[in-house]
Motif scaffolding. Structure first.
Motif, PDB file in Angstrom:
ATOM      1  N   PRO A 252       0.841  -1.201   0.000  1.00 52.04           N
ATOM      2  CA  PRO A 252       0.000   0.000   0.000  1.00 52.04           C
ATOM      3  C   PRO A 252       0.868   1.240   0.000  1.00 52.04           C
ATOM      4  O   PRO A 252       1.846   1.347   0.738  1.00 52.04           O
ATOM      5  CB  PRO A 252      -0.776  -0.110   1.311  1.00 52.04           C
ATOM      6  N   GLY A 253       0.549   2.153  -0.838  1.00 53.42           N
ATOM      7  CA  GLY A 253       1.351   3.363  -0.914  1.00 53.42           C
ATOM      8  C   GLY A 253       2.280   3.378  -2.104  1.00 53.42           C
ATOM      9  O   GLY A 253       2.745   4.434  -2.498  1.00 53.42           O
ATOM     10  N   ILE A 254       2.511   2.242  -2.661  1.00 50.75           N
ATOM     11  CA  ILE A 254       3.375   2.191  -3.850  1.00 50.75           C
ATOM     12  C   ILE A 254       2.462   2.001  -5.042  1.00 50.75           C
ATOM     13  O   ILE A 254       1.694   1.037  -5.105  1.00 50.75           O
ATOM     14  CB  ILE A 254       4.364   1.018  -3.744  1.00 50.75           C
ATOM     15  N   SER A 255       2.584   2.895  -5.972  1.00 53.94           N
ATOM     16  CA  SER A 255       1.643   2.802  -7.097  1.00 53.94           C
ATOM     17  C   SER A 255       2.203   1.876  -8.155  1.00 53.94           C
ATOM     18  O   SER A 255       3.411   1.739  -8.326  1.00 53.94           O
ATOM     19  CB  SER A 255       1.389   4.188  -7.673  1.00 53.94           C
ATOM     20  N   THR A 256       1.331   1.250  -8.864  1.00 58.32           N
ATOM     21  CA  THR A 256       1.752   0.228  -9.808  1.00 58.32           C
ATOM     22  C   THR A 256       1.379   0.555 -11.243  1.00 58.32           C
ATOM     23  O   THR A 256       2.015   0.105 -12.156  1.00 58.32           O
ATOM     24  CB  THR A 256       1.072  -1.098  -9.482  1.00 58.32           C
ATOM     25  N   GLY A 257       0.322   1.296 -11.430  1.00 59.61           N
ATOM     26  CA  GLY A 257      -0.156   1.459 -12.797  1.00 59.61           C
ATOM     27  C   GLY A 257      -0.934   0.229 -13.223  1.00 59.61           C
ATOM     28  O   GLY A 257      -1.029  -0.760 -12.494  1.00 59.61           O
ATOM     29  N   VAL A 258      -1.471   0.311 -14.398  1.00 56.38           N
ATOM     30  CA  VAL A 258      -2.223  -0.841 -14.891  1.00 56.38           C
ATOM     31  C   VAL A 258      -1.287  -1.740 -15.674  1.00 56.38           C
ATOM     32  O   VAL A 258      -0.238  -1.337 -16.139  1.00 56.38           O
ATOM     33  CB  VAL A 258      -3.387  -0.424 -15.789  1.00 56.38           C
ATOM     34  N   VAL A 259      -1.731  -2.949 -15.803  1.00 61.78           N
ATOM     35  CA  VAL A 259      -0.927  -3.944 -16.509  1.00 61.78           C
ATOM     36  C   VAL A 259      -1.303  -3.901 -17.988  1.00 61.78           C
ATOM     37  O   VAL A 259      -2.488  -3.883 -18.324  1.00 61.78           O
ATOM     38  CB  VAL A 259      -1.228  -5.324 -15.901  1.00 61.78           C
ATOM     39  N   PRO A 260      -0.319  -3.911 -18.857  1.00 54.58           N
ATOM     40  CA  PRO A 260      -0.670  -3.784 -20.286  1.00 54.58           C
ATOM     41  C   PRO A 260      -1.467  -4.958 -20.816  1.00 54.58           C
ATOM     42  O   PRO A 260      -2.279  -4.803 -21.715  1.00 54.58           O
ATOM     43  CB  PRO A 260       0.699  -3.690 -20.985  1.00 54.58           C
ATOM     44  N   THR A 261      -1.277  -6.115 -20.231  1.00 59.54           N
ATOM     45  CA  THR A 261      -2.013  -7.265 -20.744  1.00 59.54           C
ATOM     46  C   THR A 261      -3.397  -7.383 -20.154  1.00 59.54           C
ATOM     47  O   THR A 261      -4.101  -8.350 -20.392  1.00 59.54           O
ATOM     48  CB  THR A 261      -1.261  -8.554 -20.413  1.00 59.54           C
ATOM     49  N   ALA A 262      -3.760  -6.399 -19.360  1.00 53.80           N
ATOM     50  CA  ALA A 262      -5.025  -6.552 -18.647  1.00 53.80           C
ATOM     51  C   ALA A 262      -6.194  -6.694 -19.603  1.00 53.80           C
ATOM     52  O   ALA A 262      -7.072  -7.536 -19.418  1.00 53.80           O
ATOM     53  CB  ALA A 262      -5.242  -5.369 -17.715  1.00 53.80           C
ATOM     54  N   ALA A 263      -6.195  -5.862 -20.628  1.00 56.42           N
ATOM     55  CA  ALA A 263      -7.349  -5.890 -21.525  1.00 56.42           C
ATOM     56  C   ALA A 263      -7.459  -7.238 -22.211  1.00 56.42           C
ATOM     57  O   ALA A 263      -8.539  -7.831 -22.291  1.00 56.42           O
ATOM     58  CB  ALA A 263      -7.225  -4.770 -22.557  1.00 56.42           C
ATOM     59  N   ALA A 264      -6.318  -7.711 -22.703  1.00 62.67           N
ATOM     60  CA  ALA A 264      -6.354  -8.987 -23.414  1.00 62.67           C
ATOM     61  C   ALA A 264      -6.740 -10.113 -22.475  1.00 62.67           C
ATOM     62  O   ALA A 264      -7.559 -10.981 -22.800  1.00 62.67           O
ATOM     63  CB  ALA A 264      -4.979  -9.249 -24.039  1.00 62.67           C
ATOM     64  N   ALA A 265      -6.161 -10.093 -21.317  1.00 60.90           N
ATOM     65  CA  ALA A 265      -6.472 -11.161 -20.372  1.00 60.90           C
ATOM     66  C   ALA A 265      -7.941 -11.123 -19.984  1.00 60.90           C
ATOM     67  O   ALA A 265      -8.604 -12.160 -19.891  1.00 60.90           O
ATOM     68  CB  ALA A 265      -5.592 -11.018 -19.134  1.00 60.90           C
ATOM     69  N   ALA A 266      -8.441  -9.932 -19.772  1.00 61.79           N
ATOM     70  CA  ALA A 266      -9.847  -9.830 -19.410  1.00 61.79           C
ATOM     71  C   ALA A 266     -10.726 -10.325 -20.544  1.00 61.79           C
ATOM     72  O   ALA A 266     -11.716 -11.026 -20.313  1.00 61.79           O
ATOM     73  CB  ALA A 266     -10.182  -8.384 -19.065  1.00 61.79           C
ATOM     74  N   ALA A 267     -10.360  -9.966 -21.758  1.00 59.26           N
ATOM     75  CA  ALA A 267     -11.158 -10.413 -22.892  1.00 59.26           C
ATOM     76  C   ALA A 267     -11.168 -11.924 -22.974  1.00 59.26           C
ATOM     77  O   ALA A 267     -12.205 -12.550 -23.215  1.00 59.26           O
ATOM     78  CB  ALA A 267     -10.602  -9.802 -24.176  1.00 59.26           C
ATOM     79  N   SER A 268     -10.034 -12.514 -22.759  1.00 58.58           N
ATOM     80  CA  SER A 268      -9.991 -13.969 -22.873  1.00 58.58           C
ATOM     81  C   SER A 268     -10.779 -14.613 -21.750  1.00 58.58           C
ATOM     82  O   SER A 268     -11.383 -15.666 -21.920  1.00 58.58           O
ATOM     83  CB  SER A 268      -8.545 -14.452 -22.854  1.00 58.58           C
ATOM     84  N   LEU A 269     -10.766 -13.977 -20.589  1.00 58.03           N
ATOM     85  CA  LEU A 269     -11.527 -14.570 -19.502  1.00 58.03           C
ATOM     86  C   LEU A 269     -13.018 -14.441 -19.736  1.00 58.03           C
ATOM     87  O   LEU A 269     -13.798 -15.305 -19.349  1.00 58.03           O
ATOM     88  CB  LEU A 269     -11.152 -13.884 -18.189  1.00 58.03           C
ATOM     89  N   MET A 270     -13.399 -13.354 -20.372  1.00 54.51           N
ATOM     90  CA  MET A 270     -14.817 -13.135 -20.540  1.00 54.51           C
ATOM     91  C   MET A 270     -15.375 -13.900 -21.716  1.00 54.51           C
ATOM     92  O   MET A 270     -16.534 -14.263 -21.726  1.00 54.51           O
ATOM     93  CB  MET A 270     -15.080 -11.633 -20.762  1.00 54.51           C
ATOM     94  N   SER A 271     -14.549 -14.150 -22.703  1.00 51.60           N
ATOM     95  CA  SER A 271     -15.087 -14.817 -23.891  1.00 51.60           C
ATOM     96  C   SER A 271     -15.301 -16.286 -23.601  1.00 51.60           C
ATOM     97  O   SER A 271     -14.806 -16.834 -22.617  1.00 51.60           O
ATOM     98  CB  SER A 271     -14.120 -14.645 -25.055  1.00 51.60           C
ATOM     99  N   ASP A 272     -15.974 -16.966 -24.506  1.00 50.39           N
ATOM    100  CA  ASP A 272     -16.236 -18.383 -24.271  1.00 50.39           C
ATOM    101  C   ASP A 272     -15.231 -19.266 -25.003  1.00 50.39           C
ATOM    102  O   ASP A 272     -15.511 -20.401 -25.323  1.00 50.39           O
ATOM    103  CB  ASP A 272     -17.652 -18.710 -24.719  1.00 50.39           C
ATOM    104  N   GLY A 273     -14.068 -18.723 -25.312  1.00 53.52           N
ATOM    105  CA  GLY A 273     -13.017 -19.550 -25.898  1.00 53.52           C
ATOM    106  C   GLY A 273     -12.853 -19.331 -27.389  1.00 53.52           C
ATOM    107  O   GLY A 273     -11.740 -19.190 -27.873  1.00 53.52           O
ATOM    108  N   GLY A 274     -13.898 -19.294 -28.121  1.00 52.61           N
ATOM    109  CA  GLY A 274     -13.786 -19.022 -29.559  1.00 52.61           C
ATOM    110  C   GLY A 274     -13.246 -20.189 -30.370  1.00 52.61           C
ATOM    111  O   GLY A 274     -12.894 -20.051 -31.530  1.00 52.61           O
ATOM    112  N   GLY A 275     -13.158 -21.343 -29.776  1.00 56.47           N
ATOM    113  CA  GLY A 275     -12.597 -22.470 -30.529  1.00 56.47           C
ATOM    114  C   GLY A 275     -13.647 -23.144 -31.395  1.00 56.47           C
ATOM    115  O   GLY A 275     -14.842 -23.076 -31.123  1.00 56.47           O
ATOM    116  N   THR A 276     -13.226 -23.762 -32.447  1.00 61.26           N
ATOM    117  CA  THR A 276     -14.183 -24.470 -33.307  1.00 61.26           C
ATOM    118  C   THR A 276     -14.456 -25.839 -32.715  1.00 61.26           C
ATOM    119  O   THR A 276     -13.609 -26.434 -32.057  1.00 61.26           O
ATOM    120  CB  THR A 276     -13.615 -24.633 -34.713  1.00 61.26           C
TER     121      THR A 276
END
Lengths: 556, 217
Positions: free
Chosen positions: B191-215
């Motif tokens: 606490p007290g040390i700032s981190t910023g956001v993670v660049p892969t956050a968007a991609a990781a979130a997208a992959s977690l939210m999607s249903d896989g996209g596999g055939t």
């Protein structure tokens, strides 16, 4: 080592030398040369003797175990070595000739010990065989009719199909991994970068958030903005009181002041002030603990508390405050007041509404005279100051509502008054609940008595005042909780008044006819007082005469 | 004592984080709605001013109150090497008049906030609690119903675990290893040390939210 000695039915290599009758089972005998060399009979004899030796040793062990004696290890080891040697010799002899007909596994270890019997056997175990058959059927469904080559073809195509499916699955997985950069082994291949402005914004937001959580920055409201929300959330509503007098409960950042001016017709205001003064009174009374304690030696009056198990009333009888609440639509819960008063004797005065004639039980001679002076004098002064400002016309109207209530008159209020005589603020309430002129009389008597007692100066309050706000806390120390009976309580007060300052009664007389009558009623008995009260109620005009008769009776 | 790390995550990715945590922790997420009142002592009450937090848990039908005092954190070279903040903390449940009690003692309300979000409590080497919440401030005193987020686009993630002075190293290790699992979505720090956001956050979130996209095969 596994002995693969078979008892003579192995496949002979020289099959053609023996006749093979088709109907009879094939009797296969060993090669005579081998046979001679082997000398089966001899081997048999040696084997049996060896078997006997081993069983003897085992029996010895049994005996040892049964008798629980320690065996002589020297002997046993000797016997064992003999057996071992004999076995070795037998096996050696057989191995010389056994190549012809014996399969003798050389290397038996943990891995293959379970499968060796299966491998050596010429036929599968029955259950394994059925298993095998069923699997074969499953596999070759529909194919068994075809020639073997075709069966092989079909099985091959099946295998190929499955392999192709696996391959495509693998491909899809790796593709998606690449696309999302989520693969553990390769790491993210796509790293979206934020532009500077966005990054700065995010950084700023982050700092705000972290500062807010860890240090509370950005969350502090300055004093003048700290207006409490009008409707406290549920969890705080019963914890914090809403009201101008509750300065102790709320952050005293200056918003809440002590003794804020009373808002007319607001019970809460009265309440607050009463409580505040009550608190002060309490504090004062606490200063003289010895005096305070003497209030407690009361007889057991069951009607002490409105809803306590000891009270003879129903448990759920609403206290006077609650009942007056119904009249006044007081919203504050009772507990608030109870919580406010630090002293333990803060309890709601009982409703003697159901026991209008508790007098007999509860009448007691006052023990207050001894008490009264020192303690009450202190409090009186304060009470006077406070209450004179408090009680305005608003109280008049409020009290007038109780006038018609005979029950109340008889029931509680004198009890309350007496109990609370030490607390000026309560007097007004109690007296207020009395109906009729008696109300007035009592009220004023109590008020005037405050010169010396703690009775608040009720002269400002008109006799016809209705009930005090129901939330007034009665539990100030110093009160005799037994004084539930109105007359008794009032008697106490009057005793005090009489005892301490007769002159205090005089002003009463100037206030009105009924009041003067009251003033004369200086030390009446409980019973007489009650009679007086009744007389008061019924015939206000006769106060004076009635009371004047009482005066000489109870000089104390 | 407790070990604590904090991180931030953009509000749009909170759901994905919930899914990830659900998979990692194996327990159900619990709703979180806590009204925190931070009380500070007046200067003449003690030799140093102290701060106490009163937490009111508004989720269950009966509100429960907790008193919490956070002390100083571990310092020194050893502490700098640990990626987790270890600090003294005393916490206790209290009856509902605890606020009144502290006011009577002389404490004054310094600030208050409302945490709304969800939490996971599970055991993985140590009893770890992960809370993902939006921090709301109240414009009017105690008006919890009208609370607005301090930072609407960002929520706070806290991972805490109680520890004692004997076992804090194991607790720290357990927490660090758990936090690594969250690396694709957010970085956690003291606490007290700032981190910023993670660049892969968007991609990781997208992959977690999607249903896989596999055939389908």
């Amino acid at each position: 080592m596994m002995e693969g000695v078979t008892q003579g039915q192995p496949q002979p290599p020289q099959l053609q030398q023996q006749p093979v009758p088709p109907q009879q089972p094939v009797v296969e005998a060993l090669n005579p040369a081998v046979q001679q060399q082997l000398n089966l009979e001899h081997v048999k004899i040696r084997a049996t003797s060896l078997f006997k030796a081993i069983s003897r040793i085992l029996e010895d062990f049994d005996a040892y175990a049964r008798t629980n004696t320690t065996p002589k290890w020297q002997d046993i080891l000797g016997q064992y070595s003999m057996v071992n040697l004999e076995l070795f010799n037998i096996v050696e002899e057989i191995t010389k000739v056994s190549k012809a007909f014996i399969v003798h596994p050389k290397n038996v270890n943990a891995e293959n010990s379970t499968i060796l019997p299966v491998m050596l056997s010429s036929k599968l175990l029955p259950e394994m065989e059925t298993d095998d058959n069923s699997k074969k059927d499953q596999l070759l469904q529909g194919l068994q009719s075809l020639p073997v080559a075709l069966q092989i073809e079909k099985l091959k195509t099946r295998i190929n199909m499955v392999a192709a499916a696996c391959e495509s699955a693998e491909k899809v997985l790796s593709e998606t991994r690449k696309a999302y950069g989520f693969g553990a082994r390769q790491g993210p291949t796509i790293t979206p970068t934020l532009d500077k402005a966005q990054a700065a914004k995010i950084q700023e937001q982050e700092n705000l958030l972290r500062a807010a959580v860890n240090y509370g920055e950005g969350l502090r409201i300055s004093g003048d903005q700290r207006q409490m929300a009008l409707a406290l959330p549920m969890h705080l509503a019963d914890v914090l009181n809403v009201g101008p007098g509750m300065q102790n409960l709320v952050d005293t950042s200056g918003v809440y002041q002590k003794n804020t001016p009373i808002q007319t017709n607001t019970i809460s205001a009265q309440n607050a002030l009463l409580q505040a003064t009550g608190a002060q009174l309490l504090a004062r009374s606490a200063a003289s603990p010895s005096a305070a304690t003497s209030f407690d030696n009361t007889t057991a009056s069951p009607l002490q508390y409105a809803n306590s198990p000891r009270s003879g009333t129903n448990m759920n009888t609403p206290s006077p405050q609650q009942q007056s609440q119904q009249q006044q639509q007081q919203q504050q819960p009772q507990q608030q007041q109870q919580l406010l008063q630090p002293q333990q004797r803060a309890k709601m005065m009982p409703l003697s509404q159901h026991h209008p004639l508790l007098t007999q039980q509860q009448f007691r001679q006052s023990s207050m005279p001894g008490l009264g002076q020192t303690q009450l004098d202190d409090l009186t002064g304060q009470a006077q100051q406070k209450f004179q400002s408090l009680h305005g016309q608003s109280q008049l109207q409020q009290f007038s509502q109780a006038l018609g209530n005979h029950q109340q008159f008889q029931g509680r209020q004198l009890a309350s008054i007496g109990g609370q005589l030490g607390q000026g603020n309560l007097m007004s309430r109690h007296l207020g609940q009395f109906s009729g002129a008696a109300n007035t009389a009592l009220f004023n008597a109590a008020q005037t008595a405050q010169n010396t007692q703690m009775i608040p100066n009720m002269s400002a309050t008109m006799p016809s005042q209705s009930l005090l706000p129901p939330r007034v806390q009665f539990g100030l120390s110093g009160t005799n909780p037994q004084r539930t009976h109105p007359s008794q309580l009032l008697n106490d007060q009057i005793f005090n008044m009489g005892g301490t300052n007769q002159t205090g009664m005089l002003p009463l007389q100037q206030q009105g006819g009924s009041q003067s009558a009251f003033g004369n009623m200086q030390q009446p008995n409980a019973q007489t007082f009650q009679a007086n009260m009744v007389a008061l109620q019924n015939n206000p005009q006769n106060h004076q005469t009635a009371f004047s008769q009482q005066r000489p009776q109870n000089q104390q | 004592m407790e070990c604590i790390v904090q991180g931030i995550i953009e509000t749009q990715h909170v759901e994905a984080l919930g899914i990830l945590l659900q998979g990692l922790c194996g327990v159900q997420k619990e709703q979180l709605r806590i009204h925190e009142l931070c009380l500070k002592s007046v200067p003449n009450l003690g030799s140093v001013s102290s701060e106490v937090k009163i937490l009111c848990d508004l989720v269950p039908p009966e509100t429960t109150w907790t008193v919490r005092h956070v002390g100083g954190s571990m310092r020194g070279a050893g502490a700098d090497q640990i990626s987790v903040l270890v600090r003294t903390m005393v916490e206790s449940k209290a009856s509902k008049n605890v606020l009144r009690f502290f006011y009577a003692l002389g404490y004054k309300l310094d600030h208050e906030l409302l945490r709304v979000g969800f939490a996971f409590h599970f055991h993985r080497g140590a009893q770890i609690s992960v809370t993902v919440s939006s921090i709301n401030k109240m414009l009017k005193l105690h008006a919890t119903d009208d609370a607005v987020p301090v930072t609407p686009g960002m929520q706070l993630v806290e991972v805490t675990a109680p520890a004692t002075s004997e076992n804090y190293t194991e607790v720290v290790a357990a927490m660090s290893s758990f936090c690594e699992h969250l690396a694709p979505l957010l970085h956690l720090s003291k606490p007290g040390i700032s981190t910023g956001v993670v660049p892969t956050a968007a991609a990781a979130a997208a992959s977690l939210m999607s249903d896989g996209g596999g055939t389908t095969l």
